[in-house]
Scaffold this motif. Structure first.
Motif, short mmCIF file in Angstrom:
data_model
loop_
_atom_site.label_atom_id
_atom_site.label_comp_id
_atom_site.label_asym_id
_atom_site.label_seq_id
_atom_site.Cartn_x
_atom_site.Cartn_y
_atom_site.Cartn_z
N PRO A 99 0.90 -1.07 -0.22
CA PRO A 99 -0.20 0.01 -0.15
C PRO A 99 0.62 1.22 -0.29
O PRO A 99 0.12 2.76 -0.49
CB PRO A 99 -0.86 0.09 1.14
CG PRO A 99 -1.17 -1.47 1.85
CD PRO A 99 0.20 -1.83 1.22
N GLU A 120 -1.80 7.13 8.72
CA GLU A 120 -2.23 6.38 8.31
C GLU A 120 -0.97 4.88 7.60
O GLU A 120 -1.86 3.85 8.09
CB GLU A 120 -2.67 6.42 6.71
CG GLU A 120 -3.08 5.90 5.31
CD GLU A 120 -3.05 6.33 4.37
OE1 GLU A 120 -4.18 6.10 3.72
OE2 GLU A 120 -2.89 7.80 4.15
N MET A 173 1.27 9.10 1.66
CA MET A 173 0.48 8.69 2.84
C MET A 173 1.37 8.56 4.72
O MET A 173 3.21 8.85 4.51
CB MET A 173 0.62 7.72 3.71
CG MET A 173 0.99 5.83 4.00
SD MET A 173 0.42 4.60 3.51
CE MET A 173 -0.27 3.75 2.38
N VAL A 229 2.23 2.26 -3.50
CA VAL A 229 0.79 2.64 -4.49
C VAL A 229 0.30 4.19 -4.07
O VAL A 229 -0.02 5.21 -4.47
CB VAL A 229 0.05 1.65 -3.71
CG1 VAL A 229 -1.61 2.21 -4.86
CG2 VAL A 229 -0.21 0.14 -5.15
N LYS A 230 0.95 4.28 -3.36
CA LYS A 230 0.38 5.94 -2.08
C LYS A 230 1.59 5.92 -0.99
O LYS A 230 1.21 6.26 -0.32
CB LYS A 230 -0.35 6.17 -1.73
CG LYS A 230 -1.36 7.08 -0.87
CD LYS A 230 -2.33 7.54 0.06
CE LYS A 230 -3.12 8.07 0.37
NZ LYS A 230 -4.15 8.23 1.34
#
Length: 172
Positions: free
Chosen positions: A64, A75, A71, A67-68
């Motif tokens: 994750p 988070e 963050m 992908v981001k």
């Protein structure tokens, strides 16, 4: 090799802190560890219990983030906890993992002290001993779960102040 908890705090202080601290090690989300490093990291991820052999599943944790990548620490901390929980639930193995906001630690300490003071004022020494002996332990007999200890005290007390302070601690 190993470092002590105070050495870990000194290390974090010397490096100017980090945004998120995650421990892929056993017994690192104990109150005394968190309290020691709280001033150098706003979010802390770890396990109160001994960790299963796999530890963190870094592919589930880091995918994750790939992908981001922007963050924030909170988070990413939630992602770490969820990836850990999902992995061990998927293989039917028990585990503990949590995210702590360091800014909340002083309130926790105050609630714990208020509860301890209420127990003392009520003269509930024997009840406290019984609850301590019966509370869930992690890896060593003296590593007690405070929430479970509080539940056991509340189940045995008739003192309104002990009940109020214990409920406040559990709620906190």
């Amino acid at each position: 090799n190993h470092i002590t908890t105070p050495q870990m705090a000194a290390l974090l202080k010397d490096m100017g802190g980090v945004s998120l601290y995650g421990s892929d090690a056993c017994l690192m989300q104990m109150a005394e560890v968190v309290y020691e490093i709280k001033d150098y990291v706003p979010y802390i991820v770890g396990s109160e219990e001994t960790e299963p052999g796999d530890g963190y599943t870094y592919n589930d944790l880091l995918a994750p983030l790939a992908v981001k990548p922007a963050m924030d620490a909170e988070e990413l901390g939630k992602v770490a906890v969820n990836a850990y929980a999902d992995h061990y639930a998927g293989i039917n193995e028990g585990s503990t993992q949590s995210l702590i906001k360091s800014a909340a630690i002083p309130g926790f300490l105050a609630a714990a002290n208020d509860f301890a003071s209420a127990i003392t004022k009520a003269g509930e020494k024997e009840l406290a001993k019984t609850a301590m002996n019966g509370a869930q332990a992690y890896a060593f007999a003296e590593n007690k779960d405070l929430y479970h200890f509080t539940q056991l005290v509340l189940a045995g007390t008739k003192d309104a102040e002990v009940k109020a302070k214990g409920e406040a601690l559990m709620s906190y």
